[in-house]
Motif scaffolding. Structure first.
Motif, short mmCIF file in Angstrom:
data_model
loop_
_atom_site.label_atom_id
_atom_site.label_comp_id
_atom_site.label_asym_id
_atom_site.label_seq_id
_atom_site.Cartn_x
_atom_site.Cartn_y
_atom_site.Cartn_z
N GLU A 133 -2.87 -6.62 -2.35
CA GLU A 133 -2.48 -5.30 -1.86
C GLU A 133 -3.63 -4.29 -1.93
O GLU A 133 -3.62 -3.29 -1.21
CB GLU A 133 -1.29 -4.82 -2.70
N GLU A 137 -5.49 -2.74 1.00
CA GLU A 137 -4.99 -1.57 1.73
C GLU A 137 -5.74 -0.31 1.30
O GLU A 137 -5.76 0.04 0.11
CB GLU A 137 -3.48 -1.35 1.45
N GLN A 165 -2.56 8.82 4.80
CA GLN A 165 -1.58 7.87 4.27
C GLN A 165 -1.13 8.28 2.87
O GLN A 165 0.06 8.31 2.56
CB GLN A 165 -2.17 6.46 4.24
N GLY A 185 0.80 -1.23 0.00
CA GLY A 185 0.00 0.00 0.00
C GLY A 185 0.83 1.28 0.00
O GLY A 185 0.30 2.36 0.24
N SER A 237 -4.92 2.74 1.61
CA SER A 237 -4.08 3.80 1.05
C SER A 237 -4.12 3.81 -0.48
O SER A 237 -4.01 4.86 -1.10
CB SER A 237 -2.63 3.64 1.53
#
Lengths: 269, 295
Positions: free
Chosen positions: A145, A148, B50, A115, A150
């Protein structure tokens, strides 16, 4: 000039040896992206192996850092460092660590925690726009992935900022660390999800070099591009294909010999 | 402090076209001067810390000095791994800026209490912590960071803090800034917006005539400078608006540890008691409850 299929064959030979010699893992994840990486390095990416900081180079980021071996092999075969350095992979004090490392010539960014690659690539693509540079950014992500959050933050940002100099490639082998994607966190309908996030979305056979070579360079003005590459985890070594255990296992001497023999016989399309 | 920050950042950005500001949808009535003056270098990344931090690292890898800006724990704990892996490990010039350090947002509850941030950031080997004690130190630390771009964390209070320095001080990592001259061998060493608390302690019998120093720039790398300074004092009291665990006092004790017994150093630490975790109230009330403000 050798073809991307030749490069893919060499990379597969290198990486099964590297993982065997180092007692490492993630071989199936690595085999999954060999064809994508081969086409990128053979036909798509602009780079200068004699000047890895060449300002006009395209930026390539491997977000699934555990799949690092094909990148190391591609960089060595492209002249960034001697092919013999691959023998140090995973050994004490080697810079060729088991998750991709920016200490290696030609590597832009270290990953390993998932991420991270796409947000970083988004930053690079935005920087290119802000500085009016013409190079492109490519990011390879795994399917697992995408769990995630993000990444989805980055998908939103890239579309909002019209980063048409950014290409994400999703290695959609449909197998995660413990189980299938479908049984873990189902990504479907992935195409329409990505489309609804404002990206130009393509689907290809991630082992078909012709499809990859045609799709990877496409530009869509005002839109970032994502390629859903349908792949097979462990591709090229039949006894590793679609097997969760080859996310972790190290091939023993006999398995290495069998793998090398099979790779020798086959060549990607 | 936040006004000094944005004013100084705008000033620096006029001279340095590589300074960029990326905010996490916060900074109302603060960041507008930068956004107006440099719209092409201002990004609101949305409520997505993030990605904000990861893309800041990406921008920094292409030559920008990026300031990420949010409040309380949002630009630190929410994206701790991005700071650790993307910024610190790659040694990229990103300055993570937070407003509301310590208990400045006391009434907003535990989510907004930045009282563990030093502990998080100071375990990252390349991060330089900037925790200025007054608006003039904000300008000084910001000027230092612009002149020495590196992975860094700038912890601000809120607005309206008084100045204790008379001019913009010279600041360097690990170097103490003299705030008040008292006895030469006894001092209170502050970091962050705690100088006002130290001034109050000076009015009490126990700390009468102590000198006051501020340490606005500190890091793992500057630990080795501290023991030599500590040896010049018979008594040192550190003060911080952060939990004792992993905080500034802990950092200072670790820095001086080899000499504490051999040189009989007398170091005590005033830091927040864990009982403030979960309490709400004004900054003054919570600092008092946490044991760092004079009763």
């Amino acid at each position: 000039m050798s073809s991307s299929a030749d490069l893919a064959q060499k990379i597969r030979q290198h990486i099964v040896r590297m993982v065997h010699n180092s007692g490492g893992s993630h071989l199936a994840s690595a085999l999954s992206i060999v064809d994508i990486v081969s086409v990128l390095y053979n036909e798509v990416l602009k780079f200068d192996s004699g000047n890895h900081q060449w300002s006009e180079r395209d930026r390539f980021i491997l977000s699934k850092g555990h799949g690092c071996t094909p990148i190391y092999a591609a960089l060595a075969e492209s002249g960034f460092f001697p092919v013999t350095d691959l023998d140090t992979y995973g050994k004490n004090s080697s810079i060729l660590m088991n998750h991709i490392s920016h200490k290696v010539s030609g590597v832009e960014f270290s990953t390993g925690a998932l991420g991270h690659g796409l947000p970083f690539g988004v930053g690079k693509a935005k920087a290119a726009k802000m500085s009016k540079q013409s190079w492109n950014t490519y990011v390879v992500l795994s399917d697992g992935e995408l769990d995630e959050g993000s990444n989805w933050e980055a998908f939103m940002f890239a579309a909002h900022h019209k980063l048409d100099n950014l290409t994400a490639i999703i290695d959609y082998n449909k197998l995660q660390s413990l189980d299938t994607v479908e049984n873990t966190l189902n990504l479907e309908p992935l195409y329409s999800k990505l489309k609804s996030f404002g990206w130009a979305v393509y689907e290809v056979d991630g082992h078909d070099h012709g499809q990859l070579a045609k799709t990877l360079p496409l530009l869509n003005e005002g839109k970032p591009k994502v390629i859903i590459a349908h792949t097979t985890k462990g591709k090229g070594v039949s006894f590793m294909e679609h097997k969760v255990e080859w996310h972790y296992k190290t091939p023993n001497v006999n398995e290495l010999a069998d793998a090398l023999a099979e790779i020798q016989q086959k060549k990607s399309k | 402090m936040r006004n000094a920050f944005i004013d100084e950042l705008v000033k620096q950005a006029r001279e340095n076209e590589k300074i960029a500001l990326v905010v996490g949808d916060l900074g109302y009535k603060v960041v507008e001067p930068f956004a107006t003056a440099f719209p092409e270098r201002f990004i609101n990344a949305g409520v997505a810390e993030q990605n904000m931090t990861g893309l800041a690292a990406g921008l920094a890898s292409e030559g920008f000095h990026v300031f990420t800006y949010s409040i309380a724990n949002f630009p630190t704990f929410r994206c701790a791994e991005q700071i650790r892996n993307d910024i610190d490990y790659h040694q990229l010039p990103v300055t993570v800026v937070t407003v509301g350090g310590g208990l400045a947002y006391g009434n907003l509850g535990y989510s907004h209490h930045a009282i563990q941030d030093y502990a998080l950031i100071r375990t990252m080997p390349n991060m330089l912590i900037a925790s200025p004690g007054d608006p003039l130190e904000v300008r000084a630390t910001l000027q230092y960071l612009v002149d020495h771009p590196q992975p860094s964390y700038l912890r601000l209070g809120k607005a309206g803090e008084p100045n204790f320095n008379s001019t913009i001080p010279v600041v360097k990592p690990g170097e103490w800034v003299s705030i008040h001259k008292g006895d030469e061998d006894k001092c209170i060493l502050c970091t962050g917006a705690t100088i006002n608390l130290a001034m109050e302690w000076l009015k009490t019998e126990a700390y009468e005539n102590y000198s006051i120093y501020s340490l606005p720039l500190w890091s793992m790398a500057s630990k080795e400078m501290q023991a030599e300074k500590a040896m010049q004092f018979s008594k040192i009291v550190t003060i911080e608006d952060h939990l004792a665990d992993g905080g500034f006092g802990s950092w200072f004790l670790e820095s001086c540890y080899p000499l504490i017994r051999t040189h009989n150093l007398d170091i005590t630490c005033k830091a927040l008691d864990r009982k403030v975790c979960g309490m709400v109230g004004t900054q003054g009330y919570l600092n008092h409850m946490g044991g760092i403000a004079v009763k």
